[in-house]
Design a protein around this motif. Sequence first.
Motif, PDB file in Angstrom:
ATOM      1  N   VAL A 122      86.502 -64.182 -15.339  1.00 57.11           N
ATOM      2  CA  VAL A 122      87.728 -63.439 -15.301  1.00 57.11           C
ATOM      3  C   VAL A 122      88.495 -62.989 -16.733  1.00 57.11           C
ATOM      4  N   PHE A 123      88.783 -61.600 -16.792  1.00 51.53           N
ATOM      5  CA  PHE A 123      89.363 -61.288 -18.067  1.00 51.53           C
ATOM      6  C   PHE A 123      90.788 -61.419 -18.156  1.00 51.53           C
ATOM      7  N   THR A 124      91.210 -62.374 -18.845  1.00 56.67           N
ATOM      8  CA  THR A 124      92.656 -62.614 -18.983  1.00 56.67           C
ATOM      9  C   THR A 124      93.631 -62.031 -19.762  1.00 56.67           C
ATOM     10  N   GLY A 125      93.113 -60.830 -20.167  1.00 55.67           N
ATOM     11  CA  GLY A 125      94.254 -60.063 -21.358  1.00 55.67           C
ATOM     12  C   GLY A 125      93.110 -58.807 -21.677  1.00 55.67           C
ATOM     13  N   LEU A 126      93.813 -57.703 -22.235  1.00 60.56           N
ATOM     14  CA  LEU A 126      93.184 -56.505 -22.755  1.00 60.56           C
ATOM     15  C   LEU A 126      92.304 -56.881 -23.759  1.00 60.56           C
ATOM     16  N   GLU A 127      92.805 -57.685 -24.750  1.00 63.61           N
ATOM     17  CA  GLU A 127      92.087 -57.958 -26.211  1.00 63.61           C
ATOM     18  C   GLU A 127      90.826 -58.516 -25.626  1.00 63.61           C
ATOM     19  N   VAL A 128      90.682 -59.460 -24.694  1.00 69.18           N
ATOM     20  CA  VAL A 128      89.558 -60.100 -24.195  1.00 69.18           C
ATOM     21  C   VAL A 128      88.752 -59.092 -23.425  1.00 69.18           C
ATOM     22  N   LEU A 129      89.256 -58.135 -22.718  1.00 69.31           N
ATOM     23  CA  LEU A 129      88.496 -57.098 -21.832  1.00 69.31           C
ATOM     24  C   LEU A 129      87.766 -56.023 -22.792  1.00 69.31           C
ATOM     25  N   LEU A 130      88.355 -55.587 -23.957  1.00 68.32           N
ATOM     26  CA  LEU A 130      87.801 -54.590 -24.998  1.00 68.32           C
ATOM     27  C   LEU A 130      86.835 -55.326 -25.767  1.00 68.32           C
ATOM     28  N   ASP A 131      87.032 -56.450 -26.082  1.00 70.59           N
ATOM     29  CA  ASP A 131      85.859 -57.232 -26.937  1.00 70.59           C
ATOM     30  C   ASP A 131      84.893 -57.883 -26.361  1.00 70.59           C
ATOM     31  N   SER A 132      84.760 -57.528 -24.874  1.00 69.87           N
ATOM     32  CA  SER A 132      83.641 -58.319 -24.195  1.00 69.87           C
ATOM     33  C   SER A 132      82.521 -57.335 -24.098  1.00 69.87           C
ATOM     34  N   LYS A 133      81.318 -58.251 -24.436  1.00 73.36           N
ATOM     35  CA  LYS A 133      79.981 -57.399 -24.694  1.00 73.36           C
ATOM     36  C   LYS A 133      79.447 -57.084 -23.106  1.00 73.36           C
ATOM     37  N   MET A 134      80.329 -57.336 -21.965  1.00 75.19           N
ATOM     38  CA  MET A 134      79.889 -56.978 -20.749  1.00 75.19           C
ATOM     39  C   MET A 134      80.140 -55.363 -20.508  1.00 75.19           C
ATOM     40  N   VAL A 135      80.995 -54.793 -21.291  1.00 75.29           N
ATOM     41  CA  VAL A 135      81.375 -53.589 -21.037  1.00 75.29           C
ATOM     42  C   VAL A 135      80.863 -52.581 -21.970  1.00 75.29           C
ATOM     43  N   ASP A 136      80.604 -51.385 -21.367  1.00 73.25           N
ATOM     44  CA  ASP A 136      80.232 -50.356 -22.268  1.00 73.25           C
ATOM     45  C   ASP A 136      81.202 -49.201 -22.303  1.00 73.25           C
ATOM     46  N   LYS A 137      81.858 -49.166 -23.477  1.00 73.76           N
ATOM     47  CA  LYS A 137      82.891 -48.283 -23.785  1.00 73.76           C
ATOM     48  C   LYS A 137      82.782 -46.808 -23.938  1.00 73.76           C
ATOM     49  N   ASN A 138      81.412 -46.629 -24.210  1.00 74.02           N
ATOM     50  CA  ASN A 138      81.014 -45.088 -24.254  1.00 74.02           C
ATOM     51  C   ASN A 138      80.962 -44.743 -22.775  1.00 74.02           C
ATOM     52  N   LYS A 139      80.154 -45.325 -21.625  1.00 72.59           N
ATOM     53  CA  LYS A 139      79.855 -44.817 -20.511  1.00 72.59           C
ATOM     54  C   LYS A 139      81.030 -45.459 -19.294  1.00 72.59           C
ATOM     55  N   GLY A 140      82.020 -46.409 -19.737  1.00 72.38           N
ATOM     56  CA  GLY A 140      82.635 -46.809 -18.820  1.00 72.38           C
ATOM     57  C   GLY A 140      82.285 -47.644 -17.779  1.00 72.38           C
ATOM     58  N   SER A 141      81.157 -48.311 -18.086  1.00 70.20           N
ATOM     59  CA  SER A 141      80.311 -49.194 -17.173  1.00 70.20           C
ATOM     60  C   SER A 141      80.495 -50.603 -17.614  1.00 70.20           C
ATOM     61  N   ILE A 142      80.172 -51.449 -16.683  1.00 69.06           N
ATOM     62  CA  ILE A 142      80.237 -53.084 -16.988  1.00 69.06           C
ATOM     63  C   ILE A 142      79.186 -53.651 -16.410  1.00 69.06           C
ATOM     64  N   ARG A 143      78.273 -54.479 -16.866  1.00 69.48           N
ATOM     65  CA  ARG A 143      77.191 -55.228 -16.301  1.00 69.48           C
ATOM     66  C   ARG A 143      77.789 -56.134 -15.114  1.00 69.48           C
ATOM     67  N   PRO A 144      76.554 -56.276 -14.238  1.00 68.45           N
ATOM     68  CA  PRO A 144      76.922 -57.258 -13.245  1.00 68.45           C
ATOM     69  C   PRO A 144      76.487 -58.564 -13.682  1.00 68.45           C
ATOM     70  N   ILE A 145      77.420 -59.534 -12.764  1.00 58.05           N
ATOM     71  CA  ILE A 145      77.190 -60.938 -12.868  1.00 58.05           C
ATOM     72  C   ILE A 145      75.859 -61.493 -12.046  1.00 58.05           C
ATOM     73  N   CYS A 146      75.079 -61.958 -12.772  1.00 55.05           N
ATOM     74  CA  CYS A 146      73.842 -62.371 -11.920  1.00 55.05           C
ATOM     75  C   CYS A 146      74.002 -63.850 -11.441  1.00 55.05           C
ATOM     76  N   ILE A 147      73.767 -63.927 -10.060  1.00 54.38           N
ATOM     77  CA  ILE A 147      74.113 -65.242  -9.459  1.00 54.38           C
ATOM     78  C   ILE A 147      72.599 -65.634  -9.023  1.00 54.38           C
ATOM     79  N   GLY A 148      72.168 -66.767  -9.291  1.00 54.75           N
ATOM     80  CA  GLY A 148      70.811 -67.276  -8.867  1.00 54.75           C
ATOM     81  C   GLY A 148      70.941 -67.634  -7.653  1.00 54.75           C
TER      82      GLY A 148
END
Length: 506
Positions: A122-148
């Motif tokens: 869970v993203f707890t703030g804007l800074e954590v969100l924007l620094d995350s490697k899960m997001v693609d700021k160019n495409k506006g996409s975000i990677r899924p979470i893989c559950i085994g």
Amino acid sequence: MQHNVYQLVYTKVPPGESPWNIMDFHTVFYPVDVISGGDVNDIEKMIHKPQVDGFKEKFTVFFKEISGKNYLALLYIIDLPDDRDVFGRGGLFLCHGFLFPPELWMEAQTPLSLFHLVEDRVFTGLEVLLDSKMVDKNKGSIRPICIGNYSQSKMDWPPLSDRFKLKLVFYLFKAARGYHELPNLILYGCSDDISGLLDELFFYIPDELKVNLGWDSAFDGGTLYNYPLKIVGFYEERPYGGEQILVDLSTGKIDYPSALSHLFHPESAYEKWLESCNETLSKEDVEAAYRLSLLLEGEEKVPIGDSMPVLRSFAQVNMGLVESLFNEKFLDTFGLEVCGVSPEVMLEFIIEGVYSASIVKTVESLVIDNSLIDEEINLPTEITSRSKILDIIQRIWHGVDVSDDFGALEPEEQCDIIIYLIKTGLLLNYDVWDDFEGNDLLRDWIDLIEVFSKTDNSPEVNSEDYTTHGEVTENDGGKFIYSSEKSGGPFEKIRGLLEIFLSLFR
């Protein structure tokens, strides 16, 4: 096998950080290759931040169809009291949404039990969100979470002995089935308590119906006129708009007019079973009982193997409906009515018909105990092929030599057939029974009957004791499920004689 949990984030970011160049609140990141813009708009309609002091977090839960699959949407909404927009204004919040595929949520006991799989993401703030490697700021996409491989530990849930909770489940069940236009259900209490209660009650709603439900645990000050969800909570400012039913969690009171009382009482076979159930339940029990309910309502065929755990209790509480359907189907199959059949045997026959395992023994007893002959009952091949006794009896009716098959039977099975032959008088048909000279047991019975049929030493028997007209009667502990009226004559004495010697064979 791995499953993807898709993510999306709705909040307000500085203009330069938005892939969509939007300054206001919007869905900043979402799986652009999976979810369409229309899907995003539908999800955004579910997002509401309660305008009350002290708000910190809440859940909004619902199901969303995406590419033909029903995903469970968990929206986790948190306040961001320390963040400011470019103008220095507060009031920011962040909604981190998770979309669980049916392969995951159908394994779960309840919707919120899945949250622990993603809680640490869970993203707890804007800074954590924007620094995350899960997001693609160019495409506006975000990677899924893989559950085994995921399989929630199986557990049994208590029966709904709490009348307050039971009434709410009745409402949820009817709402999920599209029961007319139901009023909005407004729950008063804190957000955690509301989500906890509804999450628990969702266990008792079959998966097929869950997809039609959802809730917002804190909809303070919201308008219900165009809000998609009909079940919402509040703590300070009551939502407005539309017809409402108020539920007070602190007192356990549901405020509804008498004209709507039926919404909180059982009507379907499933609801009646749930109300009467006094044993712990598994998710499999819930699903099986619902399918049985659909069967009794004429909507689908139910695989018997999946339904066995709840057959007895389900049949007993819905006895009137079960008896009616059983009698109709039994008469159509066998050409006569029957009484005194156990509830689970009746329900199993409704489900499986002539392929029911238990119906074979029932028909065997019916034929033997009630001296039924060819003209009085139809015996389908699906029944006789699984019963040596009925197969032999049917061939006797048709004058076929069955001596070899008779000799191969177990002694108890031979006795059943002998009893049947005595009670029907077929034992004295020498054209059929010449081939049985070598059977000592059968020969003894023939000799005994011949003696008594030629003398006046037979005991006095009132044939009415053994003749009924489709009703259950008892005589000396013996129950007769069904019998058609027999003509008078010497065979009445044979029946009386049989009752005296019956204890030798049972």
